[in-house]
Design an enzyme around this catalytic site. Structure first.
Site, PDB file in Angstrom:
ATOM      1  N   GLU A   1      23.955  41.949  26.049  1.00 23.88           N
ATOM      2  CA  GLU A   1      23.011  41.937  27.169  1.00 23.88           C
ATOM      3  C   GLU A   1      22.491  43.335  27.465  1.00 23.88           C
ATOM      4  OE1 GLU A   1      22.499  40.637  31.824  1.00 23.88           O
ATOM      5  OE2 GLU A   1      24.508  40.662  30.976  1.00 23.88           O
TER       6      GLU A   1
ATOM      7  N   ASP B   1      28.006  38.875  26.609  1.00 22.53           N
ATOM      8  CA  ASP B   1      27.736  39.346  27.970  1.00 22.53           C
ATOM      9  C   ASP B   1      29.017  40.037  28.439  1.00 22.53           C
ATOM     10  OD1 ASP B   1      27.092  39.853  30.583  1.00 22.53           O
ATOM     11  OD2 ASP B   1      26.193  37.899  30.954  1.00 22.53           O
TER      12      ASP B   1
ATOM     13  N   ILE C   1      29.917  41.542  31.239  1.00 25.86           N
ATOM     14  CA  ILE C   1      30.336  41.076  32.567  1.00 25.86           C
ATOM     15  C   ILE C   1      29.281  40.083  33.044  1.00 25.86           C
ATOM     16  CG2 ILE C   1      30.821  41.682  34.958  1.00 25.86           C
ATOM     17  CD1 ILE C   1      31.760  44.410  34.031  1.00 25.86           C
ATOM     18  N   ASP C   2      29.577  38.806  32.938  1.00 22.98           N
ATOM     19  CA  ASP C   2      28.683  37.776  33.446  1.00 22.98           C
ATOM     20  C   ASP C   2      29.040  37.542  34.908  1.00 22.98           C
ATOM     21  OD1 ASP C   2      26.739  35.705  33.405  1.00 22.98           O
ATOM     22  OD2 ASP C   2      28.372  34.246  33.329  1.00 22.98           O
TER      23      ASP C   2
ATOM     24  N   THR D   1      27.603  40.055  37.334  1.00 18.67           N
ATOM     25  CA  THR D   1      27.713  41.458  37.740  1.00 18.67           C
ATOM     26  C   THR D   1      27.616  41.633  39.251  1.00 18.67           C
ATOM     27  OG1 THR D   1      26.852  42.258  35.625  1.00 18.67           O
ATOM     28  CG2 THR D   1      26.685  43.750  37.485  1.00 18.67           C
TER      29      THR D   1
ATOM     30  N   ASP E   1      24.580  34.434  28.330  1.00 20.93           N
ATOM     31  CA  ASP E   1      25.214  33.824  29.501  1.00 20.93           C
ATOM     32  C   ASP E   1      25.880  32.490  29.174  1.00 20.93           C
ATOM     33  OD1 ASP E   1      24.262  35.796  31.373  1.00 20.93           O
ATOM     34  OD2 ASP E   1      22.301  34.848  31.283  1.00 20.93           O
TER      35      ASP E   1
END
Length: 273
Positions: free
Chosen positions: A78, A93, A95-96, A98, A219
């Site tokens: 990402e 991703d 940190i999905d 954030t 995601d």
């Protein structure tokens, strides 16, 4: 197209991805607990769309952890971008969720998928709220910390719990209309802000529907495979379309197929294979 990877090669990658997700997820959680929001170096990519130093550090750690043992694999993240390739691509991703992460709301995830051709071969999601790793290999079932998980057996909509995501790329009025329709059918609903987590909640049977009209590939891909391998009904656009432009995803308990068929029809989606 026949996959260039045999089952041993896929299993080896899945094992590494699980270990990387757990290590990076725990490090990101420690970093957040030791920091205050002012030290996270938050940048605004758009309205309610943020990136932190933790995202960038986590993505680099994931890249290093995956590409070091498998140097011929492609990587798409990402934050750093990248492209897919015929040799197989990691779609990540770091940190999905954030926004949740920044605020200290532990509903966030590390999401790692491995795709080959038009198939998702591996899905791994680190769940920060539970400090557990969910994973699936295509055709091999779904697991939470190594134990099998299954989608819910719900058949009565009045007993259903649904999770509805919403992107600012799509109509909020449509989102409200869908919420009302499901509410009138007796369903309870949530919005949490982390698609990867929402999809694994479907996989483990904690919720009965997850739907969002637009997500990026990083995601959804890992969570979608895990939900599908857990027995949920999953529908989304073809993989090449998702990698290029994102799109909608729906995952639900199989016993509620008739309740949610209108969503598939409205989106023009077919079931994931």
């Amino acid at each position: 197209m026949k996959s260039p990877f045999d089952s041993a090669a896929i299993s080896a990658r899945a094992e590494v991805a699980v270990a990387v997700a757990l290590e990076v997820g725990r490090e990101a959680a420690r970093f957040r607990s030791d920091s205050n929001p002012g030290t996270l170096a938050v940048e605004n990519k758009g309205l309610q769309d943020f990136v932190t130093i933790a995202d960038r550090r986590a993505e680099q750690a994931i890249r290093d952890g995956l590409i070091s043992p498998f140097p011929d694999d492609m990587f798409m993240g990402e934050e750093s971008g990248g492209r897919s390739g015929a040799t197989g691509t990691w779609v990540v991703d770091p940190i999905d969720g954030t926004t949740n992460y920044i605020r200290g709301f532990r509903y966030w995830a590390v999401s790692i998928a491995f795709v080959v051709g038009d198939k998702i071969e591996i899905g791994v999601v680190y769940d920060a709220a539970e400090d557990k790793v969910f994973h699936a290999v295509r055709g091999g079932g779904a697991f939470k910390d190594g134990l099998p998980i299954h989608a819910a057996a719900t058949v009565d909509p009045a007993n259903a719990l649904v999770i509805l995501g919403h992107s600012r790329r799509t109509s909020f009025d449509d989102h409200l209309a869908l919420s009302r329709r499901l509410h009138e059918r007796g369903m309870d609903y949530r919005r949490t802000g982390a698609a990867a987590i929402d999809l694994i909640r479907i996989a483990e049977g904690a919720a009965d529907l997850y739907y969002e009209r637009h997500l990026n590939a990083w995601d959804m891909l890992a969570g979608a495979l895990i939900a599908q391998e857990a027995g949920a009904t999953v529908a989304m656009p073809p993989l090449d379309r998702l990698l290029a432009a994102g799109g909608p995803v729906i995952a639900h308990a199989p016993g509620l197929a008739s309740e949610f068929a209108f969503i598939l029809e409205n989106e023009g989606l077919s079931l994931a294979g």
